[in-house]
Write an enzyme that holds these catalytic residues in place. Sequence first.
Site, short mmCIF file in Angstrom:
data_model
loop_
_atom_site.label_atom_id
_atom_site.label_comp_id
_atom_site.label_asym_id
_atom_site.label_seq_id
_atom_site.Cartn_x
_atom_site.Cartn_y
_atom_site.Cartn_z
N ARG A 223 -19.80 -7.86 -18.40
CA ARG A 223 -20.20 -9.35 -18.55
C ARG A 223 -19.54 -9.95 -19.98
O ARG A 223 -19.86 -9.28 -21.00
CB ARG A 223 -21.37 -9.81 -18.15
CG ARG A 223 -21.49 -11.42 -18.30
CD ARG A 223 -22.94 -11.56 -17.94
NE ARG A 223 -23.40 -11.29 -16.66
CZ ARG A 223 -24.56 -11.19 -16.34
NH1 ARG A 223 -25.69 -11.57 -17.32
NH2 ARG A 223 -25.19 -10.56 -15.05
N ARG B 94 -28.08 -15.44 -24.46
CA ARG B 94 -26.81 -15.25 -23.63
C ARG B 94 -25.82 -16.13 -24.12
O ARG B 94 -25.99 -16.87 -24.67
CB ARG B 94 -27.24 -15.11 -22.12
CG ARG B 94 -28.35 -13.98 -21.87
CD ARG B 94 -27.91 -12.82 -21.40
NE ARG B 94 -29.00 -12.00 -20.99
CZ ARG B 94 -29.27 -11.62 -19.64
NH1 ARG B 94 -28.89 -12.27 -18.65
NH2 ARG B 94 -30.46 -10.73 -19.46
N LYS C 68 -34.85 -12.24 -21.47
CA LYS C 68 -33.53 -13.04 -21.62
C LYS C 68 -33.62 -14.40 -22.01
O LYS C 68 -34.82 -15.06 -21.60
CB LYS C 68 -32.89 -12.77 -20.22
CG LYS C 68 -33.23 -13.51 -19.24
CD LYS C 68 -32.42 -13.05 -17.93
CE LYS C 68 -33.21 -13.51 -16.49
NZ LYS C 68 -32.56 -12.93 -15.36
N LYS D 65 -31.71 -18.20 -22.26
CA LYS D 65 -30.61 -18.75 -21.80
C LYS D 65 -30.24 -20.36 -22.24
O LYS D 65 -31.28 -21.02 -22.22
CB LYS D 65 -30.41 -18.88 -20.42
CG LYS D 65 -30.22 -17.38 -19.65
CD LYS D 65 -30.23 -17.36 -18.10
CE LYS D 65 -30.07 -16.27 -17.70
NZ LYS D 65 -30.00 -16.07 -15.98
N CYS E 97 -24.50 -15.64 -5.42
CA CYS E 97 -24.59 -14.52 -6.45
C CYS E 97 -23.72 -13.43 -5.89
O CYS E 97 -23.34 -13.44 -4.75
CB CYS E 97 -25.94 -14.35 -6.97
SG CYS E 97 -26.81 -13.31 -5.75
N CYS F 136 -24.96 -5.01 -6.94
CA CYS F 136 -26.24 -5.46 -7.73
C CYS F 136 -27.35 -4.54 -7.24
O CYS F 136 -27.66 -4.65 -6.10
CB CYS F 136 -26.83 -7.25 -7.35
SG CYS F 136 -27.93 -7.38 -8.46
N CYS G 189 -31.71 -11.93 -4.06
CA CYS G 189 -32.92 -11.46 -4.51
C CYS G 189 -33.62 -12.97 -5.22
O CYS G 189 -32.71 -13.49 -5.56
CB CYS G 189 -33.06 -10.24 -5.29
SG CYS G 189 -32.76 -10.67 -6.87
N CYS H 266 -29.99 -15.62 -9.67
CA CYS H 266 -28.67 -15.72 -10.58
C CYS H 266 -27.82 -16.94 -10.09
O CYS H 266 -27.26 -17.43 -11.17
CB CYS H 266 -27.95 -14.58 -10.35
SG CYS H 266 -28.85 -13.16 -11.15
S1 SF4 Z 1 -29.87 -12.81 -7.77
FE1 SF4 Z 1 -30.72 -10.99 -7.43
S2 SF4 Z 1 -29.18 -10.03 -6.05
FE2 SF4 Z 1 -28.17 -11.86 -6.71
S3 SF4 Z 1 -27.14 -11.14 -8.52
FE3 SF4 Z 1 -28.93 -11.73 -9.32
S4 SF4 Z 1 -30.17 -10.11 -9.41
FE4 SF4 Z 1 -28.54 -9.67 -8.00
#
Ligand code: SF4
Length: 1547
Positions: A1042, A1111, A1181, A1183, A1402, A1408, A1447, A1451
């Site tokens: 990244r 970040r 983290k 942000k 995401c 991931c 998940c 993100c």
């Molecule tokens: S939200 Fe969860 S599944 Fe999606 S990129 Fe982030 S860590 Fe991975």
Amino acid sequence: MAFLFRSSSVDESAKMDAASAHQIRTPEEAVSRIAYLASDVVVSVQPSLATDSPFSSHLKRYAGRKDQSLVAQNASSVPEIISVRQNNDPLLSVFSPIRSGKLVSVTTNSSILLPSVSHLYKLAQYPVVLHVSLEPKNFADYSVITSIRNTGWTFLQSETLQEAQDMALTAHALAVRTGKGVVHFFAPETSAEDKAIPAENTTVVRDVLDIDAVRRFQSGSIHASGIYADDGHVAVSSIYPEPVVGQSQTEKSGGLTPVPAESKATSAMTSVKTSRASESGDSEASVSVATTVETAPPQITSADIYDAATRIWVQLQASVGRSYSAFEYTGPADATNALFIFGSDVGSFAAVLDNAKNEDIFAKAAVITPRLYRPWIGSKLVNAIPKSIKRIAVLEQIHRKTTKWGPLLIDVLTSVKSGPGGVEHIVGYQLGYVDPQVITQALRGIFQNLTSEKPIQNLEVGVRDAPTQEIQDANQAPKLETAYNKILDQLFGNRRYVANALRSEHAGISANVAASPEFGFGSLLARKQLRNRFISEAKAAASSKEFTTDGPKNFLARWAMNAEDPAKAGEIADDVIARLETDGSPLAQKLLRNKGLFRKESLWLTGSDAWAYDLGNSGVHHVLASGENVNMLIIDSTPYSEKAAADAERRKKDIGLYAMNFGNAYVASTAVYSSYTQVLQALLEADKFDGPSVVLAYLPYFGEGDSPLTVLQETKKAVDAGYWPLYRWNPDNEKKGEPNFSLDSELIKQELKNFLKRDNQLTQLMQKEPKFASSLAQDFGTEVRAQQKRKAKDAYNQLLEGLLGAPLTILYASDNGNAASLAKRLGNRGRARGLKTTVMAMEDYPVEDLSSEENIVFLTSVAGQGEFPQNGLAFWDAIKDSTDLDLASVSFSVFGLGDSHYWPRKEDKIYYNKPGKDLFRLLTNLGGKVLADIGLGDDQDPDAYHTAYNEWEPKIWAALGVDKVEGLPEEPPPITNEDIKLASNYLRGTIVEGLNDPSTGAISAADQQLTKFHGTYMQDDRDVRDERKAQGLEPAYSFMIRCRLPGGVATPKQWVQMDDISNELGNETMKLTTRQTFQFHGVVKGKLKPAMQAINRSLMTTIAACGDVNRNVMCSSLPTQSSYHREVYAVSAKISDHLLPSTNAYHEIWLTDDDNKKTQVAGEAVQDFEPLYGPTYLPRKFKITIAIPPHNDTDVYAHDIGLIAIKGADGHLEGFNILAGGGMGATHNNKKTYPQTGRMFGYCAAEDAHIACEKIMLVQRDHGDRKNRKHARLKYTIDDMTVDVFRAKVEDLWGKKFAPAKPFKFESNVDTFGWQKDENGLNHFTFFIENGRIEDTPEFQMKTGLREIAKVLKGEFRLTGNQHLIMSNVADEDLPALQALMKQYKLDNVQFSGLRLSSSACVAFPTCGLAMAESERYLPVLIGKLEDCLEANGLRQDSIVMRMTGCPNGCARPWLAEVAFVGKAYGAYNMYLGGGYHGQRLNKLYRSSIKEDEILEIMKPLLKRYALEREEGERFGDFCVRTGVIKATTDGTNFHEGVAEEESDEE
Ligand code: SF4
């Protein structure tokens, strides 16, 4: 006289049986049902996998209902339906199941029979049933049947619907009883008018089938042997059983048993009857020509088959009242003339004869038809014909006659002796298509000839060709195959010439022939000749005087000189054509008629993998042998996951190897869904190569409904496992001193490896590409895997020898590592107590050792819907159905790790700790002794699973008598992230050593934590994870990188550099992230450092893009106010720089080359100092973002610090309102975790912003929770401390106070697409980049297009927080060129639904590691399924913010969307509603764990309701709250309160 009895009579009992049953309407349905009931496997031959055959729709219906077959050995199993394309050598699919003792039938049309002759010979010796509907539909060609009559099969014919059902049953019963293949054929048109019939009673079917004989067959299996040579299998019937040494008499009499190939000699010896020619016609025991196989005398004779058939028919008559015989005679007993018909007009002829008047020439004539066509038992025909018959007309419906006398005529002639006192004349006719209107006329003609004094042989009756009908069953190319054609189009445009594309029109040539390589090759040669002639004509024309203008001549002369050079010929072509068009003379017009030939065409043949089956004889061979400059594009569509099952016997030849062996051909193996650029490269090289080229293209295909995701995943598996390696072979390279072979993927299959070894190419390749060496050298396969397991276990045992104490084997199945680490700790503790402990994953344990264990314990977590984790699945599968495992001497226990709240619905509670409970139950049932009762760890317990574990473990020690051991060593505490950071020497750890370790694609677990600080995560490709595990390979590790790109602003040059990096070092795609930066995926370890260096060369960095630091700092992209944007953006860059970590480690690890480093480090540790962070950096983290009202496109409430820009009265940036403590991450079902929106701290001046941010960060550094990472974010620190206390600490540290917040107003958090002008008159275009993925597909070359734009753009790019892209600062004069490029690459399209434009997802799968469900690859599909509904309700243009993540880490900031889906398990999502439109309010849980159908069920009516009931300007999220669909979340701390679906605590 009643000829028509065949279509109607049904006896009373059958009627009663069928009264409640389904009515059968077509012969295909009748046949499909019987085939289904009487088979273990039905091979369903279809025109294409997307197009049903008249049989397959019924078969699928039965299978869909899970109807049982009558022959299934296991009550719960249903027959397997194998769908095979008709041009894909369908009978190959029969060998494997029939040899393993499964009853197989095939439903097909007759087109497959002739190409399958070689298989028919071999399959004749197995009880396979082929149900064949004759083609063409309105005028069947019976020559297909006569052509294969000598293959050794039994042939049964049916003519009516009722007969189709009865003969289908007869065919299956006969196959089982005789052990031989039976072809049941029928022309569907003969029963088109029949009334529906009742389905046959299953009791009757069962009785006739003879289930005992079925079972005897099923209990045996035949050793696999090749299908390209006689495998020596001999049919064995229940009449003449195979004697087997040592077998008891009763067993022997059992009958039908598959016989292994080795027993051929024995079989031959026990053959009890010899074959005699059928021509004798007078013996019941004769063996017909048809059933004689020269190489191995059959076990069973024609008479046996006849007897068996007769017995079946007797049985049928007894139960249903219909009678059948080998030859059906209908007509008066004293008839003198008879028609012997082999064709589809029997019913029509019979009807006319039925109604004949006495004066008709055909009055009192009879009809004879063969029911049992082979074996042909002449004596039975003789018996069937009354003595009164004097003349027989033999009518054969054979479209193409190859011999003078028809085969039926010969059969009848040789059986029925003609002469005085008997039949006097036997006259053959060729039966053409007879229009129903002229049947009487036709009959009259037949009888006139028959009854004449000297009848003429071979008269034709009717017309040769039937009226044309649309052929629906022609081969069809899968729609997806167009991907490659599109690429050909892209590359060669109007130079492309495809000779034999499927569906192309070739007058008078059948689709099958037109698609064959021979045909295509021929037409390409013709095309080449045509062009050569054309060149000569052009040359001649160049010096002709026939042109009216001077223009054409010069150009023609120039063109003719360059005609063979594709580029030059193409360049001049346009000029020549233009001149000729102006000229207009007849000569010019003549040349223009072939104007396509002015270009040097790229000549292509396209075909399928079906070409591989008879490679040596095929057109592929001809093309290669010809050496002609012709290109073949051959698409292989066999899915990887099906190849083992469906193709076990296929022995499809490897066209690539075959072509490489030729030596003179260019060969490439490609897969568009694995590497798009490799396909381009291969096609271009093939076009350039002067000689034959073969480009193999992989495109796995299950059916037309395949989603691109399935195709992508299948392709990846195939390529990754080496089943479909990507490579290019160019014989021309040798001349340049380069290796001919280039490998573009990493694993290759053994055959290819052998070829390369022989050719010395492998060594060259390894030298050139050392990175391949390890993967090329490794083999994989299940045996290897088994050996590995054995070795691991033995090594363990050796290790333990010499130790005292009881043995304890500990097996674990772990999803996220908890069960594994618990097992390992248990092992250590056991060892400390003197036990001989062995710890392994269940998948590594040899199951055969289980019953010899003394003590064994299992630890397992839960995956998916209550399933075993992947590394326990194979073990569980191996034991779950076992009935013979005896565990009487084994003591065991089980500990399960689960979450009792994971499944909120009551009915799903059974999944809680299911694997552990199942295992415990099974082991108990198998007689194991319980060492300690099952322990059930629950994430909901106060100490999570440890609570139950701490009670369970002591019971194990007590049971083993080691609970009172003294002086146990102290256990080291578990290593935490804080320890790793501390011990890392400012983020160095052992990263360098890990990068240099070539034995693995991974780095150590601790280094994985540290590399995050450097902007890179280790991941593995989850699409291929299971497959690689099964192959015994380590996961496909690669790295995500990244970049750090404050404010998301990049120059065009940087864009091109990023594009290069993704192509050369990554997976050919880029992701624009929700934090406005570039992200690369699929960077393998060896390319990590070069990639980091390339990023830094482009003046970007990756440091602190991830990790427990501040970040990338975001900033609104604001296309409309560029000057103001510049001012605010400068602050984001300043904050970013100010908060950067200071460690030298980044530079040292990634940016110095090896020589430099030696000088620099010089034996002493580098002293680092982190003034802001200290050695342990932040607890979690951190942000920061800036939003510029009214745009909240960066979601200012979702970050640890959110700055809201405040404009002064002078139009310049004045300062910021500062929010703190926003954050998205949460954990499902853990109410202690929640998303939170930032709380207002107040206002600060612009020049103080970076300092205010620093101070907030420092208070978090010192007060954040470093013990529990789930509670470490700033939001929890502030909530725990309260805003006032936290703010006071910040102000103390800062020495200043926040001023009261200034007024501001947000209006949306989505982007505005399309063109906008800013205050300086510059233009900006916002591209819609779905979910930020920059990639090329055959349909949309977005990545190439953006690269082309970047090459000419003078402004800049701005990445948006919603993962889109803005092309900024374009001057008016530069617009036309850019707009042309945008149009060319379809990048100007922003006409998408408001929902799609406002969506965001995401990455999730496949890279991931935390993803529980698909996100980026699925959200577009889901939206597609809602768009019709939006349209119908007038909501197409309405912006509704919908987000998805794989998940709860959040993100894509799902908790702030109006509607969100957060992955729970693969295919299941939690649904949230009620977020604020401009990101000001969190949403709330609406439903848990719902799948697509439920999502659609909820969304569609809700959208409709919204359309109807919303108030003026009301947003969807607000509407859901106002109407009470969901309660509003007013603060993160009440996120879990008042959810729509309360989780139930009941067990
Ligand atoms: S939200 Fe969860 S599944 Fe999606 S990129 Fe982030 S860590 Fe991975």
